[in-house]
Design a protein around this motif. Structure first.
Motif, PDB file in Angstrom:
ATOM      1  N   LEU A  52      20.138  24.029  44.144  1.00  6.88           N
ATOM      2  CA  LEU A  52      19.073  24.553  43.289  1.00  6.88           C
ATOM      3  C   LEU A  52      18.078  23.451  42.955  1.00  6.88           C
ATOM      4  CD1 LEU A  52      21.028  26.812  40.766  1.00  6.88           C
ATOM      5  CD2 LEU A  52      18.994  27.512  42.007  1.00  6.88           C
ATOM      6  N   ALA A  53      16.808  23.721  43.201  1.00 11.23           N
ATOM      7  CA  ALA A  53      15.760  22.738  42.910  1.00 11.23           C
ATOM      8  C   ALA A  53      14.937  23.223  41.713  1.00 11.23           C
ATOM      9  CB  ALA A  53      14.858  22.548  44.117  1.00 11.23           C
ATOM     10  N   VAL A  54      14.913  22.397  40.666  1.00 10.33           N
ATOM     11  CA  VAL A  54      14.260  22.735  39.405  1.00 10.33           C
ATOM     12  C   VAL A  54      13.178  21.702  39.128  1.00 10.33           C
ATOM     13  CG1 VAL A  54      14.658  23.190  36.968  1.00 10.33           C
ATOM     14  CG2 VAL A  54      16.545  23.397  38.581  1.00 10.33           C
ATOM     15  N   ALA A  55      11.994  22.153  38.715  1.00 11.81           N
ATOM     16  CA  ALA A  55      10.913  21.220  38.363  1.00 11.81           C
ATOM     17  C   ALA A  55      10.451  21.489  36.939  1.00 11.81           C
ATOM     18  CB  ALA A  55       9.739  21.361  39.331  1.00 11.81           C
ATOM     19  N   ASP A  56      10.322  20.413  36.159  1.00 13.05           N
ATOM     20  CA  ASP A  56       9.710  20.515  34.835  1.00 13.05           C
ATOM     21  C   ASP A  56       8.363  19.816  34.902  1.00 13.05           C
ATOM     22  OD1 ASP A  56       9.050  20.111  31.996  1.00 13.05           O
ATOM     23  OD2 ASP A  56      11.047  20.920  31.664  1.00 13.05           O
ATOM     24  N   LEU A  57       7.295  20.576  34.723  1.00 13.73           N
ATOM     25  CA  LEU A  57       5.939  20.049  34.894  1.00 13.73           C
ATOM     26  C   LEU A  57       5.323  19.719  33.537  1.00 13.73           C
ATOM     27  CD1 LEU A  57       4.657  22.536  37.638  1.00 13.73           C
ATOM     28  CD2 LEU A  57       6.025  20.473  37.892  1.00 13.73           C
ATOM     29  N   GLY A  58       4.889  18.467  33.408  1.00 15.59           N
ATOM     30  CA  GLY A  58       4.433  17.974  32.113  1.00 15.59           C
ATOM     31  C   GLY A  58       5.637  17.627  31.258  1.00 15.59           C
ATOM     32  N   CYS A  59       6.585  16.892  31.870  1.00 16.89           N
ATOM     33  CA  CYS A  59       7.889  16.645  31.226  1.00 16.89           C
ATOM     34  C   CYS A  59       7.799  15.699  30.041  1.00 16.89           C
ATOM     35  CB  CYS A  59       8.874  16.091  32.254  1.00 16.89           C
ATOM     36  SG  CYS A  59       8.409  14.462  32.935  1.00 16.89           S
ATOM     37  N   SER A  60       6.763  14.840  29.989  1.00 21.11           N
ATOM     38  CA  SER A  60       6.609  13.818  28.952  1.00 21.11           C
ATOM     39  C   SER A  60       7.850  12.933  28.911  1.00 21.11           C
ATOM     40  CB  SER A  60       6.314  14.456  27.598  1.00 21.11           C
ATOM     41  OG  SER A  60       5.870  13.460  26.704  1.00 21.11           O
ATOM     42  N   SER A  61       8.113  12.286  27.751  1.00 15.19           N
ATOM     43  CA  SER A  61       9.332  11.498  27.623  1.00 15.19           C
ATOM     44  C   SER A  61       9.805  11.569  26.186  1.00 15.19           C
ATOM     45  CB  SER A  61       9.092  10.034  28.021  1.00 15.19           C
ATOM     46  OG  SER A  61       8.359   9.352  27.024  1.00 15.19           O
ATOM     47  N   GLY A  62      11.124  11.523  26.006  1.00 17.13           N
ATOM     48  CA  GLY A  62      11.676  11.671  24.667  1.00 17.13           C
ATOM     49  C   GLY A  62      12.795  12.695  24.667  1.00 17.13           C
ATOM     50  N   PRO A  63      13.206  13.136  23.492  1.00  9.36           N
ATOM     51  CA  PRO A  63      14.390  14.017  23.396  1.00  9.36           C
ATOM     52  C   PRO A  63      14.202  15.382  24.037  1.00  9.36           C
ATOM     53  CG  PRO A  63      13.302  13.793  21.258  1.00  9.36           C
ATOM     54  CD  PRO A  63      12.660  12.794  22.165  1.00  9.36           C
ATOM     55  N   ASN A  64      12.949  15.834  24.236  1.00  8.34           N
ATOM     56  CA  ASN A  64      12.724  17.168  24.803  1.00  8.34           C
ATOM     57  C   ASN A  64      12.744  17.192  26.327  1.00  8.34           C
ATOM     58  OD1 ASN A  64      12.286  17.897  22.157  1.00  8.34           O
ATOM     59  ND2 ASN A  64      10.067  17.906  22.325  1.00  8.34           N
ATOM     60  N   THR A  65      12.603  16.023  26.958  1.00 10.24           N
ATOM     61  CA  THR A  65      12.385  15.967  28.405  1.00 10.24           C
ATOM     62  C   THR A  65      13.486  16.664  29.193  1.00 10.24           C
ATOM     63  OG1 THR A  65      11.094  13.938  28.226  1.00 10.24           O
ATOM     64  CG2 THR A  65      12.088  14.391  30.372  1.00 10.24           C
ATOM     65  N   LEU A  66      14.738  16.488  28.774  1.00  9.87           N
ATOM     66  CA  LEU A  66      15.858  17.026  29.546  1.00  9.87           C
ATOM     67  C   LEU A  66      16.511  18.237  28.885  1.00  9.87           C
ATOM     68  CD1 LEU A  66      17.271  13.525  30.488  1.00  9.87           C
ATOM     69  CD2 LEU A  66      16.182  15.118  32.071  1.00  9.87           C
ATOM     70  N   LEU A  67      15.885  18.756  27.831  1.00 13.64           N
ATOM     71  CA  LEU A  67      16.442  19.918  27.125  1.00 13.64           C
ATOM     72  C   LEU A  67      16.598  21.125  28.042  1.00 13.64           C
ATOM     73  CD1 LEU A  67      14.809  20.423  23.587  1.00 13.64           C
ATOM     74  CD2 LEU A  67      17.229  20.189  24.132  1.00 13.64           C
ATOM     75  N   VAL A  68      15.535  21.459  28.757  1.00 15.30           N
ATOM     76  CA  VAL A  68      15.547  22.652  29.600  1.00 15.30           C
ATOM     77  C   VAL A  68      16.446  22.443  30.820  1.00 15.30           C
ATOM     78  CG1 VAL A  68      14.110  24.155  31.052  1.00 15.30           C
ATOM     79  CG2 VAL A  68      13.312  23.466  28.793  1.00 15.30           C
ATOM     80  N   VAL A  69      16.465  21.221  31.341  1.00 22.04           N
ATOM     81  CA  VAL A  69      17.345  20.902  32.479  1.00 22.04           C
ATOM     82  C   VAL A  69      18.803  21.126  32.075  1.00 22.04           C
ATOM     83  CG1 VAL A  69      18.146  19.060  34.000  1.00 22.04           C
ATOM     84  CG2 VAL A  69      15.712  19.245  33.442  1.00 22.04           C
ATOM     85  N   SER A  70      19.172  20.617  30.906  1.00 22.11           N
ATOM     86  CA  SER A  70      20.536  20.788  30.389  1.00 22.11           C
ATOM     87  C   SER A  70      20.871  22.269  30.251  1.00 22.11           C
ATOM     88  CB  SER A  70      20.639  20.079  29.035  1.00 22.11           C
ATOM     89  OG  SER A  70      21.837  20.405  28.390  1.00 22.11           O
ATOM     90  N   GLU A  71      19.950  23.010  29.673  1.00 22.65           N
ATOM     91  CA  GLU A  71      20.122  24.449  29.471  1.00 22.65           C
ATOM     92  C   GLU A  71      20.301  25.169  30.816  1.00 22.65           C
ATOM     93  OE1 GLU A  71      17.163  26.360  26.717  1.00 22.65           O
ATOM     94  OE2 GLU A  71      16.532  27.231  28.614  1.00 22.65           O
TER      95      GLU A  71
END
Length: 370
Positions: A52-71
């Motif tokens: 599965l290939a997932v892209a987060d566009l406009g990921c920025s940096s900080g505590p939110n960056t990997l929230l959606v990936v984890s989910e």
């Protein structure tokens, strides 16, 4: 203003960093979770991919960056256990403009993987992470290489300040005193940018792949309405005061415009229908308070931060500073920054004491047509 050079959130982990001032964005991600769950479940059950290939566009940096990936990974792993499937491998692409603090993201990956494994209490599929610098208003990935695209609070940013807004004097965005041509120029730039975004993602997504996109937007059809750009109008007030006192030159303010457009749901829908590559599964509007701490219990935070939670003007000014400071520094220079945000804080506090101020979010779930 070269947007690709100056549009980035404040990096690092300092008091004005995006990492420490992105609670509004976190709350928006939490609000839109049910839409992502629906999208991810449907995607997995309809395709059952081994990778599965997932892209987060406009990921920025900080505590939110990997929230959606984890989910995303947790939802897929839960489905795998329920369906007695072997876990797929995960390819995670984190995209933002080159000025983003990617180093901060890379430093956090080991602890992220460890935390994810602990939370899952079972083996998960292998995860591979990639940083992808570049504008999403153009091709970023190979043909048909992505299954799921997520973007939150990024697509309101335009590829450039619209042309033909030289007469937007005393404003930094579409304000109540902006000439009518200014709103039209901003909307046309949004149309060009979002249409190109959709075209590029249609080439990069597999058939049946999906996107969940959340814009900072507005409910009203009027782009100069308060729920669209009021927060920038208040920043313009602070800058205009500084012009009157000779701290900033008038021509400096008159040539500064924010490369942003907060679309209405109907404007987002229209571009999707015109471009034609995607089916619209959901289109929803939600709201969050300007001051993200408004309805959060101060007991959840360490004591030194808890003291500031009641200061709404400070909280919102810090949130906006984390976003806008690089653009302001690029145009006005660093010397005025503390003064601008000190005045802005007072103006925000005054307005927030007199009215309920909210950001409007427009979220759309799209599936690539066969």
């Amino acid at each position: 203003m070269k947007v690709a050079h100056v549009l980035h959130m404040n990096g690092g982990v300092g008091h004005a960093s995006y990492a420490n001032n992105s609670l509004v964005q976190e709350k928006v991600i939490c609000l839109t979770k049910p839409i992502r769950e629906e999208a991810i479940t449907s995607l997995y059950c309809n395709t059952v991919p081994r990778s599965l290939a997932v892209a987060d566009l406009g990921c920025s940096s900080g505590p939110n960056t990997l929230l959606v990936v984890s989910e995303f990974i947790k939802i897929v792993e839960k489905l795998c256990r329920e369906l007695n499937h072997k876990s797929p491998e995960y390819k995670v692409f984190l995209n933002d403009l080159p000025g983003n603090d990617f180093n901060n993201i890379f430093k956090s990956l080991d602890s992220f993987k460890e935390k994810l494994r602990d939370e899952m209490e079972s083996r998960i599929g292998p995860c591979y992470f990639y940083g992808v610098p570049g504008s999403f208003y153009g091709r970023v990935f190979p043909n048909q290489s992505l299954h799921f695209v997520h973007s939150s609070y990024s697509l309101q940013w335009l590829s450039k300040v619209p042309e033909g807004v030289d007469n937007n004097r005393g404003n930094v965005y579409i304000g109540s005193t902006s000439p009518t041509n200014v709103a039209r120029a901003y909307y046309e730039q949004f149309q060009r940018d979002f249409s190109l975004f959709l075209k590029c993602r249609a080439e990069e997504l597999v058939k049946g792949g999906c996107m969940v996109l959340t814009f900072l937007g507005r409910r009203s059809d009027d782009p100069s309405s308060k729920d669209g750009g009021y927060i920038w109008e208040l920043m313009a007030t602070a800058l205009n005061d500084m012009v009157l006192q000779g701290i900033i030159k008038e021509e400096q303010l008159d040539t500064f415009n924010i490369p942003q457009y907060t679309p209405s749901p109907s404007e987002v829908k229209l571009e999707v229908l015109k471009e034609g590559s995607f089916a619209i599964n959901r289109l929803e509007v939600s709201e969050v308070n300007w001051d993200a701490f408004d309805d959060w219990n101060a007991l959840e935070f360490e004591s030194e931060r808890a003291d500031s939670l009641s200061d709404g003007g400070y909280n919102v000014a810090q949130c906006m500073r984390a976003v806008a400071e690089p653009m302001l520094v690029s145009h006005f220079g660093e010397a005025i920054i503390e003064e601008v945000f000190s005045r802005y804080q007072q103006i925000l506090a005054d307005r927030m004491s007199k009215e309920k101020t909210k950001f409007t979010n427009v979220t759309i779930l799209l599936t690539k047509k066969a």
